[in-house]
Scaffold this motif. Structure first.
Motif, PDB file in Angstrom:
ATOM      1  N   LEU A 182     -20.769  27.418 -57.931  1.00 18.91           N
ATOM      2  CA  LEU A 182     -19.308  27.369 -57.819  1.00 18.91           C
ATOM      3  C   LEU A 182     -18.852  27.252 -56.363  1.00 18.91           C
ATOM      4  CD1 LEU A 182     -18.215  30.007 -60.506  1.00 18.91           C
ATOM      5  CD2 LEU A 182     -17.924  27.526 -60.593  1.00 18.91           C
ATOM      6  N   LEU A 183     -19.571  27.920 -55.457  1.00 19.00           N
ATOM      7  CA  LEU A 183     -19.233  27.804 -54.034  1.00 19.00           C
ATOM      8  C   LEU A 183     -19.397  26.367 -53.545  1.00 19.00           C
ATOM      9  CD1 LEU A 183     -20.772  31.058 -52.512  1.00 19.00           C
ATOM     10  CD2 LEU A 183     -18.366  30.532 -52.946  1.00 19.00           C
ATOM     11  N   ILE A 184     -20.450  25.713 -54.058  1.00 18.38           N
ATOM     12  CA  ILE A 184     -20.644  24.304 -53.697  1.00 18.38           C
ATOM     13  C   ILE A 184     -19.495  23.453 -54.233  1.00 18.38           C
ATOM     14  CG2 ILE A 184     -22.159  22.295 -53.995  1.00 18.38           C
ATOM     15  CD1 ILE A 184     -24.516  24.239 -54.140  1.00 18.38           C
ATOM     16  N   ALA A 185     -18.967  23.768 -55.399  1.00 19.74           N
ATOM     17  CA  ALA A 185     -17.861  23.018 -55.991  1.00 19.74           C
ATOM     18  C   ALA A 185     -16.546  23.280 -55.271  1.00 19.74           C
ATOM     19  CB  ALA A 185     -17.723  23.381 -57.463  1.00 19.74           C
ATOM     20  N   SER A 186     -16.451  24.357 -54.472  1.00 20.18           N
ATOM     21  CA  SER A 186     -15.279  24.683 -53.651  1.00 20.18           C
ATOM     22  C   SER A 186     -13.986  24.745 -54.447  1.00 20.18           C
ATOM     23  CB  SER A 186     -15.127  23.660 -52.514  1.00 20.18           C
ATOM     24  OG  SER A 186     -16.239  23.672 -51.689  1.00 20.18           O
ATOM     25  N   PRO A 187     -13.870  25.593 -55.431  1.00 19.14           N
ATOM     26  CA  PRO A 187     -12.588  25.736 -56.127  1.00 19.14           C
ATOM     27  C   PRO A 187     -11.591  26.495 -55.251  1.00 19.14           C
ATOM     28  CG  PRO A 187     -14.118  27.366 -56.921  1.00 19.14           C
ATOM     29  CD  PRO A 187     -14.889  26.516 -55.954  1.00 19.14           C
ATOM     30  N   SER A 188     -10.303  26.290 -55.483  1.00 18.64           N
ATOM     31  CA  SER A 188      -9.272  26.997 -54.734  1.00 18.64           C
ATOM     32  C   SER A 188      -8.104  27.280 -55.659  1.00 18.64           C
ATOM     33  CB  SER A 188      -8.801  26.183 -53.530  1.00 18.64           C
ATOM     34  OG  SER A 188      -8.261  24.947 -53.942  1.00 18.64           O
ATOM     35  N   ILE A 189      -7.374  28.327 -55.346  1.00 12.58           N
ATOM     36  CA  ILE A 189      -6.204  28.727 -56.123  1.00 12.58           C
ATOM     37  C   ILE A 189      -4.963  28.387 -55.316  1.00 12.58           C
ATOM     38  CG2 ILE A 189      -4.973  30.652 -57.175  1.00 12.58           C
ATOM     39  CD1 ILE A 189      -7.648  32.016 -57.579  1.00 12.58           C
ATOM     40  N   LEU A 190      -4.039  27.619 -55.890  1.00 14.66           N
ATOM     41  CA  LEU A 190      -2.797  27.230 -55.232  1.00 14.66           C
ATOM     42  C   LEU A 190      -1.649  27.983 -55.892  1.00 14.66           C
ATOM     43  CD1 LEU A 190      -1.295  25.416 -53.219  1.00 14.66           C
ATOM     44  CD2 LEU A 190      -1.094  23.706 -55.031  1.00 14.66           C
ATOM     45  N   ILE A 191      -0.958  28.801 -55.114  1.00 16.76           N
ATOM     46  CA  ILE A 191       0.169  29.589 -55.599  1.00 16.76           C
ATOM     47  C   ILE A 191       1.445  29.041 -54.976  1.00 16.76           C
ATOM     48  CG2 ILE A 191       1.202  31.880 -55.709  1.00 16.76           C
ATOM     49  CD1 ILE A 191      -1.578  33.060 -55.521  1.00 16.76           C
ATOM     50  N   THR A 192       2.408  28.654 -55.775  1.00 15.80           N
ATOM     51  CA  THR A 192       3.686  28.134 -55.286  1.00 15.80           C
ATOM     52  C   THR A 192       4.808  29.062 -55.732  1.00 15.80           C
ATOM     53  OG1 THR A 192       3.988  26.770 -57.261  1.00 15.80           O
ATOM     54  CG2 THR A 192       2.872  25.760 -55.389  1.00 15.80           C
ATOM     55  N   LYS A 193       5.790  29.236 -54.842  1.00 14.00           N
ATOM     56  CA  LYS A 193       6.972  30.022 -55.181  1.00 14.00           C
ATOM     57  C   LYS A 193       8.154  29.501 -54.373  1.00 14.00           C
ATOM     58  CE  LYS A 193       6.187  33.714 -51.776  1.00 14.00           C
ATOM     59  NZ  LYS A 193       6.073  35.169 -51.588  1.00 14.00           N
ATOM     60  N   ASN A 194       9.328  29.741 -54.857  1.00 13.50           N
ATOM     61  CA  ASN A 194      10.556  29.289 -54.222  1.00 13.50           C
ATOM     62  C   ASN A 194      11.182  30.417 -53.415  1.00 13.50           C
ATOM     63  OD1 ASN A 194      10.267  26.787 -55.478  1.00 13.50           O
ATOM     64  ND2 ASN A 194      11.439  27.435 -57.278  1.00 13.50           N
ATOM     65  N   GLU A 195      11.831  30.034 -52.291  1.00 14.67           N
ATOM     66  CA  GLU A 195      12.548  31.017 -51.487  1.00 14.67           C
ATOM     67  C   GLU A 195      13.754  30.355 -50.847  1.00 14.67           C
ATOM     68  OE1 GLU A 195      10.550  32.634 -48.154  1.00 14.67           O
ATOM     69  OE2 GLU A 195      10.441  30.715 -47.088  1.00 14.67           O
ATOM     70  N   ASP A 196      14.742  31.137 -50.505  1.00 12.99           N
ATOM     71  CA  ASP A 196      15.927  30.633 -49.823  1.00 12.99           C
ATOM     72  C   ASP A 196      15.655  30.527 -48.331  1.00 12.99           C
ATOM     73  OD1 ASP A 196      17.367  30.447 -52.160  1.00 12.99           O
ATOM     74  OD2 ASP A 196      18.166  32.496 -52.005  1.00 12.99           O
ATOM     75  N   ILE A 197      15.890  29.340 -47.770  1.00 14.53           N
ATOM     76  CA  ILE A 197      15.675  29.095 -46.339  1.00 14.53           C
ATOM     77  C   ILE A 197      17.031  29.007 -45.662  1.00 14.53           C
ATOM     78  CG2 ILE A 197      14.654  27.564 -44.626  1.00 14.53           C
ATOM     79  CD1 ILE A 197      12.737  26.584 -46.723  1.00 14.53           C
ATOM     80  N   LEU A 198      17.236  29.812 -44.634  1.00 12.35           N
ATOM     81  CA  LEU A 198      18.516  29.834 -43.930  1.00 12.35           C
ATOM     82  C   LEU A 198      18.723  28.536 -43.141  1.00 12.35           C
ATOM     83  CD1 LEU A 198      18.560  33.468 -42.490  1.00 12.35           C
ATOM     84  CD2 LEU A 198      19.769  32.604 -44.492  1.00 12.35           C
ATOM     85  N   PRO A 199      19.965  28.070 -43.044  1.00 11.06           N
ATOM     86  CA  PRO A 199      20.234  26.914 -42.182  1.00 11.06           C
ATOM     87  C   PRO A 199      20.047  27.296 -40.715  1.00 11.06           C
ATOM     88  CG  PRO A 199      22.287  27.868 -42.954  1.00 11.06           C
ATOM     89  CD  PRO A 199      21.178  28.589 -43.687  1.00 11.06           C
TER      90      PRO A 199
END
Length: 688
Positions: free
Chosen positions: A58-75
């Protein structure tokens, strides 16, 4: 949450199959191990082996976990203040232009203090990165267009940019755009009309001059803010020595006075000239009363004599080519009924009859002249250059050839096979001088010859004949051209700029080589000007004959300190090279490449101090080229009205966080721990 794999989908199935195969192999191994362990021990050891090898795969296959979330960005709002030296000028009741810029920044900061807005108060000049708004203006030069782009891209959610400047930019750009969706306002500071002021501008001086020859320094003088006439006095100085002056009367109102000052340089090299205009009584800004220019002075023009029976087309063609070679003068002499005459002045002239008389000329061209040239051979051996045009058999012995007669036909010109580039072919890099070249017309007749000299150009029809031959005769240089149709070839292919025609360039090379030999070198250097202000970027271009190198080594020499710096001129195609030098300290410099040299000077009296009013046109041009809006900061426009133009709403941003399982240290710890358990169990059972 999303799981990403480095391997493609079909390969992931292979990983599962490999892991299952590893499990079967491990199980079979422990079924035949001596001594045979119990059922649960075999299952434990097999599981450990499968888990370890599975983790490694599995290390050779190099899996990764992608976590996405939304946030308010100030102008975000950027207030960027130009920190070039001209911002120090105090032309307002409220202080200097720099103080005005800081005041704008302070008001923006105060008005938005209780709002959900992130504010960046910055300063810079476009050449480096934007920094904190503090201290005093200390930068030399500015690039306002680049400042706009830097401000709009300073952070991830820039909503508005306020750029405060007086418009004194030393770099003009037309291809810059700020980030989409960023509202940009350029605030101009500084007095638009200015106090009573006398200005020297539009100074014109030849870039090249010759020692002992008079040149004219031209300039315009304008005055603003006064209602009566004023006597103007301008002094020209060279190396702190006064060498000329001008007195004139300016009328009332805004009047421009044109002036000319003659100057005869006495020394050679780069000469730095200063024009200084006497200021008005109590004139506030006097820095624009002085302008520095530079001129490169050569020892003297080379003198070339052309002998002909009459001023024919050959003579006219060579005279025209000579006008393009500033370093030499061509004198055409012909034999009129009253005797020898110089065609340019129609004055009588005596034909040289001995070596000393011929050596007064650096080179001699023999056209259709058939008379005597007593002493010329001795002069050539002593170093005088010689060019024989039209295959004139009268001078075969001088040219080192033996003519075999005129041959009629449709002759085409081509370059001969030579080992090294010859100065006579310099600058013909972009023209394929061969029988397929559409630039060169066929010749109807060519004089054949036999020679032991070097053949540079050939005439091709049913046979191949030498066309341009060079020889050495003692210390002299000799060239022979075997056709009288050189002049007509320039009309075969019309061009917008006749100087770019290969036949015209060939004629220039002939003149320069006969007069000076290989003084031109293999590369021709040129610059946009020969004097630069501090803060301006120095641009040097070069043309290297027949070269396709990626880069050419150049050396920058400080003529005052003696310091040298190596640079590379990078190729731009067709033998052209370019060099862009960084901002330099005041002084005299030269750039040398392969024997060629270009001189220039850097002076302090630049745009930073000479323009004492707000440069509205430059600010509007920058605003237009970057999609911004210009306002006059000296008006009564309130900052609150300015901020109303900006969209100060927060936006939703996506934050993506990626965790790579293959780089986790705890997996390595797990592998070590499992292998340790397997080793301990096998050791207790005597299986090692």
């Amino acid at each position: 949450m999303q799981l990403d794999w480095q391997f493609a989908s079909p390969l992931r199935l292979m990983l599962v199959i490999v892991i299952m195969a590893v499990g079967l192999i491990a199980r079979r191994h422990y079924l035949f191990t001596e001594p045979l362990p119990g059922l649960w021990t075999r299952r434990l050891l097999t599981s450990i082996r499968v888990i370890v090898l599975g983790i490694i795969i599995l290390l050779i296959a190099s899996p990764s976990i992608l976590i996405t979330k939304n946030e308010d960005i100030l102008p975000e709002i950027v207030v960027a203040v130009d920190n070039s030296l001209s911002m120090q000028i105090d032309d307002s009741k409220l202080g200097s232009r720099w103080d005005t810029g800081k005041r704008y920044a302070s008001m923006v900061d105060s008005l938005l203090a209780d709002k959900p807005v992130e504010i960046h108060l910055l300063s810079g000049n476009g050449f480096g990165q934007l920094g904190r708004l503090d201290g005093q203006p200390e930068s030399t030069g500015s690039d306002l267009g680049q400042m706009v782009v830097q401000s709009s891209r300073y952070n991830r959610n820039i909503s508005g940019v306020i750029l405060v400047s007086d418009g004194h930019s030393t770099v003009s750009r037309s291809n810059l755009r700020n980030s989409p969706g960023v509202q940009t306002v350029i605030v101009g500071v500084g007095d638009i009309t200015g106090p009573p002021d006398l200005v020297l501008h539009n100074v014109r001086v030849p870039e090249i001059a010759y020692s002992g020859e008079k040149l004219i320094i031209e300039a315009d003088i304008s005055v603003s803010g006064i209602s009566d006439q004023h006597l103007v006095n301008v002094v020209l100085s060279c190396e702190d020595k006064i060498v000329g002056s001008y007195d004139g009367l300016l009328g009332s109102g805004d009047i421009v006075l044109h002036m000319e000052i003659p100057f005869i340089p006495e020394s050679t090299g780069l000469q730095l000239l200063d024009l200084t205009c006497e200021p008005l009584v109590n004139e506030r800004f006097q820095s624009n009363n002085k302008v520095s220019v530079a001129v490169t002075v050569h020892p003297g023009r080379s003198r070339v004599l052309m002998l002909t029976n009459k001023p024919d087309w050959d003579a006219k063609f060579m005279s025209r080519a000579a006008l393009l070679e500033h370093r030499l003068e061509l004198f055409v002499a012909y034999k009129a009924p009253s005797g020898w005459t110089l065609s340019d002045s129609l004055t009588s002239w005596d034909l040289p009859s001995k070596k000393e008389d011929w050596l007064q000329w650096d080179g001699v061209i023999l056209g259709d002249y058939q008379g005597s040239v007593n002493g010329l051979e001795d002069a050539v051996e002593a170093g005088c250059g010689l060019l024989v045009l039209g295959g004139n058999s009268r001078f075969d012995s001088l040219a080192g050839v033996r003519s075999t007669g005129v041959v009629q036909g449709d002759w085409l010109l081509r370059r001969a096979e030579i080992e090294q580039q010859h100065p006579l072919l310099n600058g013909l890099y972009g023209v394929p001088l061969d029988i397929n070249s559409h630039w060169l017309s066929p010749m109807s007749e060519v004089v054949g010859c036999e020679t032991s000299g070097q053949v540079l150009l050939e005439a091709v029809w049913k046979q191949t004949l030498p066309l341009l031959v060079v020889n050495e005769n003692g210390a002299g240089r000799v060239a022979w051209f075997g056709s009288n149709e050189l002049w007509s070839m320039q009309f075969w292919q019309p061009v917008s700029d006749i100087t770019s025609h290969p036949v015209v360039k060939l004629a220039q090379n002939m003149l320069a080589w006969v007069a000076d030999g290989d003084r031109s070198g293999k590369i021709v250097l040129s610059g946009k000007r020969n004097v630069y202000d501090v803060g301006q970027i120095v641009h040097i271009t070069g043309v290297l004959a027949d070269s396709d190198l990626a880069a050419v080594s150049a050396q920058l020499n400080n003529l005052e300190s003696g310091k040298t710096t190596e640079y590379s001129m990078f190729g731009a195609g067709e033998g052209r090279y370019a060099l862009e030098l960084p901002q330099l300290e005041p002084g005299k410099y030269s750039v040398s490449v392969d024997g060629a040299e270009l001189n220039f000077a850097v002076v302090e009296s630049g745009v930073e101090s000479t323009q004492v009013t707000q440069n509205v046109s430059a600010l509007k041009s920058t605003a237009s080229s970057t999609g911004a809006e210009y306002i006059n900061g000296e008006s009564q426009l309130l900052v609150t009205e300015l901020l109303e133009q900006f969209d100060l709403k927060s936006r939703t941003g996506v934050i993506r966080t990626r965790y790579s399982l293959g780089s986790s240290w705890w997996l390595v710890v797990g592998i070590v721990l499992l292998l340790s358990i397997e080793w301990f169990t096998r050791r207790r059972l005597g299986m090692l």
